[in-house]
Every structure is written in structure tokens, then in C-alpha cells.
Design a protein around this motif. Structure first.
Motif, PDB file in Angstrom:
ATOM      1  N   UNK A   1       1.097  -3.408   3.474  1.00 58.73           N
ATOM      2  CA  UNK A   1       2.166  -2.416   3.596  1.00 58.73           C
ATOM      3  C   UNK A   1       1.590  -1.002   3.701  1.00 58.73           C
ATOM      4  N   UNK A   2       0.470  -0.734   3.041  1.00 60.18           N
ATOM      5  CA  UNK A   2      -0.175   0.577   3.160  1.00 60.18           C
ATOM      6  C   UNK A   2      -0.695   0.805   4.576  1.00 60.18           C
ATOM      7  N   UNK A   3      -1.209  -0.239   5.201  1.00 57.36           N
ATOM      8  CA  UNK A   3      -1.744  -0.109   6.555  1.00 57.36           C
ATOM      9  C   UNK A   3      -0.648   0.191   7.578  1.00 57.36           C
ATOM     10  N   UNK A   4       0.583  -0.200   7.262  1.00 60.51           N
ATOM     11  CA  UNK A   4       1.681  -0.045   8.222  1.00 60.51           C
ATOM     12  C   UNK A   4       2.095   1.413   8.405  1.00 60.51           C
ATOM     13  N   UNK A   5       1.914   2.242   7.366  1.00 61.99           N
ATOM     14  CA  UNK A   5       2.344   3.631   7.473  1.00 61.99           C
ATOM     15  C   UNK A   5       2.463   4.285   6.114  1.00 61.99           C
ATOM     16  N   UNK A   6       3.112   5.431   6.087  1.00 62.27           N
ATOM     17  CA  UNK A   6       3.265   6.198   4.846  1.00 62.27           C
ATOM     18  C   UNK A   6       4.454   5.691   4.045  1.00 62.27           C
ATOM     19  N   UNK A   7       4.237   5.466   2.758  1.00 59.55           N
ATOM     20  CA  UNK A   7       5.319   5.030   1.880  1.00 59.55           C
ATOM     21  C   UNK A   7       6.193   6.227   1.542  1.00 59.55           C
ATOM     22  N   UNK A   8       7.426   6.210   1.977  1.00 59.82           N
ATOM     23  CA  UNK A   8       8.371   7.288   1.685  1.00 59.82           C
ATOM     24  C   UNK A   8       9.095   7.046   0.369  1.00 59.82           C
ATOM     25  N   UNK A   9       9.392   5.758   0.072  1.00 61.93           N
ATOM     26  CA  UNK A   9      10.066   5.394  -1.174  1.00 61.93           C
ATOM     27  C   UNK A   9       9.545   4.042  -1.639  1.00 61.93           C
ATOM     28  N   UNK A  10       9.449   3.879  -2.954  1.00 60.71           N
ATOM     29  CA  UNK A  10       9.196   2.587  -3.553  1.00 60.71           C
ATOM     30  C   UNK A  10      10.316   2.362  -4.563  1.00 60.71           C
TER      31      UNK A  10
ATOM     32  N   UNK B   1      13.778  -6.247  -6.108  1.00 55.13           N
ATOM     33  CA  UNK B   1      13.527  -4.927  -6.688  1.00 55.13           C
ATOM     34  C   UNK B   1      13.194  -5.011  -8.177  1.00 55.13           C
ATOM     35  N   UNK B   2      13.702  -6.031  -8.848  1.00 55.07           N
ATOM     36  CA  UNK B   2      13.440  -6.165 -10.285  1.00 55.07           C
ATOM     37  C   UNK B   2      12.075  -6.786 -10.586  1.00 55.07           C
ATOM     38  N   UNK B   3      11.466  -7.435  -9.596  1.00 53.73           N
ATOM     39  CA  UNK B   3      10.190  -8.105  -9.842  1.00 53.73           C
ATOM     40  C   UNK B   3       9.111  -7.109 -10.263  1.00 53.73           C
ATOM     41  N   UNK B   4       8.336  -7.494 -11.266  1.00 59.16           N
ATOM     42  CA  UNK B   4       7.244  -6.646 -11.730  1.00 59.16           C
ATOM     43  C   UNK B   4       5.880  -7.121 -11.227  1.00 59.16           C
ATOM     44  N   UNK B   5       5.845  -8.286 -10.557  1.00 53.47           N
ATOM     45  CA  UNK B   5       4.580  -8.783 -10.021  1.00 53.47           C
ATOM     46  C   UNK B   5       4.161  -7.950  -8.821  1.00 53.47           C
ATOM     47  N   UNK B   6       2.865  -7.776  -8.666  1.00 57.45           N
ATOM     48  CA  UNK B   6       2.320  -7.137  -7.476  1.00 57.45           C
ATOM     49  C   UNK B   6       1.189  -8.018  -6.943  1.00 57.45           C
ATOM     50  N   UNK B   7       1.184  -8.211  -5.640  1.00 60.01           N
ATOM     51  CA  UNK B   7       0.121  -8.980  -4.994  1.00 60.01           C
ATOM     52  C   UNK B   7      -0.678  -8.014  -4.125  1.00 60.01           C
ATOM     53  N   UNK B   8      -1.978  -7.892  -4.416  1.00 56.16           N
ATOM     54  CA  UNK B   8      -2.786  -6.849  -3.798  1.00 56.16           C
ATOM     55  C   UNK B   8      -2.840  -6.975  -2.280  1.00 56.16           C
ATOM     56  N   UNK B   9      -2.948  -8.189  -1.775  1.00 61.03           N
ATOM     57  CA  UNK B   9      -3.033  -8.355  -0.323  1.00 61.03           C
ATOM     58  C   UNK B   9      -1.782  -7.836   0.367  1.00 61.03           C
ATOM     59  N   UNK B  10      -0.625  -8.194  -0.152  1.00 62.53           N
ATOM     60  CA  UNK B  10       0.628  -7.740   0.456  1.00 62.53           C
ATOM     61  C   UNK B  10       0.800  -6.228   0.315  1.00 62.53           C
ATOM     62  N   UNK B  11       0.347  -5.678  -0.817  1.00 64.90           N
ATOM     63  CA  UNK B  11       0.449  -4.234  -1.004  1.00 64.90           C
ATOM     64  C   UNK B  11      -0.424  -3.495   0.008  1.00 64.90           C
ATOM     65  N   UNK B  12      -1.640  -3.991   0.236  1.00 64.89           N
ATOM     66  CA  UNK B  12      -2.534  -3.352   1.190  1.00 64.89           C
ATOM     67  C   UNK B  12      -1.986  -3.430   2.613  1.00 64.89           C
TER      68      UNK B  12
END
Length: 227
Positions: A215-224, A202-213
């Protein structure tokens, strides 16, 4: 000599979690070497320490072990508590770990590990439900056969580490489990080593675009819940 364990982002890297949580829970000393995903450059960077260009990778002096299941076996040669003591439980644990290592492709691809998210899925496809049913059966079988509270008996071993990422996926996507398997998820998530990994993720500030996409395909993000 203390081994070095190379891992990727704790938020995303299910493969990295497996040997990490095993080492941490069993209190086997190691040096953590966290190498965040770096897009298209990731493989080239990882090849500087891992022959496959992937993580996890364990180095111990001049010995290099670059696969999670192989890391389990290498550690077991040095630390017999990695696998269950009794032969029946040990055989079952190795089979279940190998099945996790080689299978459940639909769970991996549809429900990418992203510890910090809570995702509402539109529905569960039959192929994903098949993976979940098999995991549910396998967990309930192990817990009943060997008496729990862990999959192969009263001690956390490599088979629990092999399935640790599934607990985070269940939490993220609210995936169904039944009976003792549902209680086992809560037990895994409550382990000090798992809480340590989760809080760091949860503390990590890195974002990897492939992994983010993914997770978006899986469904609606209710919380981040990430930083």
C-alpha cells in the motif's frame, strides 16, 4: 450441517471477501473462521485446513473446497440463487466471474486491497488503466444488458461478489469509473454485508507487513481510518 468458511484479515483479503459477502448477502448460514495472516508462517498454518495453504477455504462436513470460484460453484449446487436464473445472464455472469478470477493482475498488484486507507496515487500506469477500462466496460455492459441494479439483473449473485473487492479498491485509491459503473460502486459499498465487512476491517488491530508495504508503494497515504 452449516459450512465453515476460513478467511484472512478483512482489511486485506480480497479473495476471502468474495464468498463471505455472497453467503452473508444471500443469508446462507455459515461459520466464519478468521485466521489472520502470520507472515512467513501463514502457509503452514493455513495448510492445517486448506490443501493449498491459502484462503478462502470452505469445509462442509468432510468436503473441502479451497478456491473462491470453486466455492461459488459448490454453493450453487446447494443454493440455486448463487447464479442468475436466466441462462443468458448466468452464462455472462460465469464468464465475467472467471475473467475476474484469472485476470486484472495489474490492479491486484498495484492497488492491493486495504479497506481502511485512502491513498493518493502519483498517476495511473497504462497497464493499470487497461485493467480499469476493461472493468468499466464489463460493468456497464452487464448493467445495460440485464437491466441492473446488479451486474446480471435485479438480484445480487456470485458475479457481484466476484467484483466486490474492486469496489473497496476504487474507494481506497480513488480510481476512475464512468456512467452506471460509478453508481454501481456506491451501490456495492452500501450493501449491509459490505458495510459489515468494512466496519470489521476498520476494527482489526492486526497488521501484515507485506500488505502494508504494498500500500505504501501505491502512493501517499492521505488517511488511515483503522483502529
Amino acid at each position: 450441517m452449516i459450512p465453515d468458511l476460513y478467511i484472512a484479515n478483512k482489511n486485506y483479503s480480497s479473495w476471502s471477501l468474495r464468498p463471505w459477502v455472497l453467503l452473508r448477502h444471500l443469508q446462507i448460514p455459515f461459520n466464519e473462521r478468521l485466521m489472520p495472516f502470520a507472515g512467513d508462517a501463514t502457509s503452514a498454518i493455513y495448510r492445517t485446513f486448506s490443501p493449498s495453504g491459502k484462503v478462502p477455504c470452505l469445509t462442509h462436513g468432510d468436503i473441502v473446497v479451497w478456491d473462491s470460484l470453486a466455492i461459488f460453484e459448490y454453493l450453487a449446487e446447494l443454493h440455486p440463487q448463487v447464479w442468475p436464473i436466466h441462462a443468458k445472464a448466468r452464462a455472462w455472469a460465469r464468464c465475467a466471474s472467471a475473467e475476474m478470477h484469472a485476470g486484472f493482475a495489474h490492479l491486484r498488484s498495484i492497488c492491493t486491497m486495504n479497506c481502511g486507507l485512502r491513498v493518493r496515487m502519483a498517476g495511473i500506469l497504462p497497464e493499470l488503466q487497461g485493467d480499469l477500462d476493461r472493468i468499466d466496460d464489463l460493468w456497464n455492459q452487464g448493467l445495460e444488458r440485464f437491466g441492473g441494479p446488479f451486474l446480471a439483473g435485479n438480484q445480487f449473485t456470485a458475479v457481484d461478489a466476484a467484483f466486490a473487492p474492486v469496489a473497496f479498491r476504487i474507494q481506497t485509491y480513488d480510481l476512475p469509473m464512468s456512467g452506471a459503473a460509478l453508481e454501481y460502486v456506491d451501490q456495492l459499498l452500501d450493501l449491509p454485508a459490505m458495510r459489515e465487512w468494512y466496519e470489521a476491517a476498520l476494527r482489526e488491530e492486526w497488521r501484515d507487513e507485506r500488505h502494508e508495504q504494498e500500500a505504501h508503494l501505491a502512493g501517499d497515504w492521505m488517511e488511515d481510518l483503522r483502529s
